[in-house]
Design a protein around this motif. Structure first.
Motif, short mmCIF file in Angstrom:
data_model
loop_
_atom_site.label_atom_id
_atom_site.label_comp_id
_atom_site.label_asym_id
_atom_site.label_seq_id
_atom_site.Cartn_x
_atom_site.Cartn_y
_atom_site.Cartn_z
N ARG A 34 1.39 15.22 -0.42
CA ARG A 34 2.56 15.30 -0.65
C ARG A 34 3.18 16.57 0.23
O ARG A 34 4.50 15.98 0.77
N PRO A 35 2.81 17.65 0.37
CA PRO A 35 3.42 18.52 1.59
C PRO A 35 3.35 17.84 3.05
O PRO A 35 4.23 18.09 3.76
N GLY A 36 2.33 17.04 3.13
CA GLY A 36 2.35 16.28 4.59
C GLY A 36 3.36 15.41 4.59
O GLY A 36 3.88 15.32 5.56
N GLN A 37 3.57 14.45 3.41
CA GLN A 37 4.67 13.64 3.32
C GLN A 37 6.18 14.40 3.60
O GLN A 37 6.94 14.17 4.39
N ARG A 70 0.79 -1.24 -0.05
CA ARG A 70 0.01 0.11 -0.01
C ARG A 70 1.05 1.14 -0.07
O ARG A 70 2.01 1.33 0.77
N SER A 71 0.38 1.91 -0.75
CA SER A 71 1.17 3.45 -0.78
C SER A 71 0.62 4.48 0.28
O SER A 71 -0.37 4.19 0.45
N THR A 72 1.31 5.19 0.72
CA THR A 72 0.98 6.40 1.67
C THR A 72 0.45 7.46 1.03
O THR A 72 -0.10 8.52 1.74
N VAL A 73 0.47 7.79 -0.42
CA VAL A 73 -0.05 8.60 -1.20
C VAL A 73 -1.53 8.97 -0.98
O VAL A 73 -2.25 9.83 -0.80
N LYS A 74 -2.42 7.66 -0.73
CA LYS A 74 -3.71 7.73 -0.47
C LYS A 74 -4.07 8.41 1.02
O LYS A 74 -5.08 8.96 1.18
N ARG A 75 -3.07 8.12 1.83
CA ARG A 75 -3.42 8.44 3.17
C ARG A 75 -2.92 9.86 3.79
O ARG A 75 -3.45 10.59 4.30
N LEU A 106 6.65 17.25 4.73
CA LEU A 106 7.04 17.90 6.08
C LEU A 106 7.12 16.85 7.38
O LEU A 106 8.05 16.75 8.15
N GLY A 107 6.55 15.52 7.12
CA GLY A 107 7.12 14.49 8.07
C GLY A 107 8.28 14.21 7.76
O GLY A 107 9.13 13.74 8.80
N ALA A 108 8.80 13.97 6.45
CA ALA A 108 10.21 13.43 6.26
C ALA A 108 11.23 14.47 6.87
O ALA A 108 12.06 14.43 7.34
N ALA A 109 10.71 15.73 6.68
CA ALA A 109 11.80 16.93 7.28
C ALA A 109 11.88 17.18 8.70
O ALA A 109 12.86 17.00 9.41
N MET A 110 10.68 16.58 9.49
CA MET A 110 10.50 16.43 10.93
C MET A 110 11.48 15.29 11.48
O MET A 110 12.19 15.23 12.38
N LEU A 111 11.34 14.11 10.56
CA LEU A 111 12.20 12.87 10.98
C LEU A 111 13.66 13.24 10.67
O LEU A 111 14.63 12.99 11.26
#
Length: 108
Positions: A33-36, A25-30, A38-43
């Protein structure tokens, strides 16, 4: 009304799971892209700012017999290749002769 290719909105059919689909399953549905991003930047910031835990390497020495009882018997052990000896008095006698620490209570 025709679907706009530049539209970021998802149709309800995009959220339906296909039971015959074997792909992960891809996270694109959940998340968007900006949310992904932002999450990658925070990690990434978390990895940079948080200190890495130091791995403690256990050091073990195997010696024959029981460990010396320094408190009661003192220290009398062989030291070095020349056969010199470490010697010291029992710590119980030194501890018993130590003066008690008197704490002074200061009044304000």
């Amino acid at each position: 009304m025709a679907p706009d290719p530049d539209d970021d909105e998802f149709a309800p059919e995009d959220f339906d799971d296909d039971p015959t689909d074997d792909r992960p399953r891809s996270t694109v549905k959940r998340a968007s892209r900006p949310g992904q991003m932002l999450g990658a930047a925070m990690l990434g910031l978390g990895e940079i700012l948080q200190p890495k835990p130091k791995q403690e390497i256990p050091v073990q020495f195997e010696t024959p017999g029981e460990p010396p009882d320094i408190d009661r018997k003192g220290l009398d052990e062989v030291f070095g290749a020349e056969g010199k000896r470490l010697s010291g008095p029992p710590l119980d006698t030194i501890k018993s002769r130590a003066a008690l620490v008197k704490r002074i209570k200061r009044r304000r």
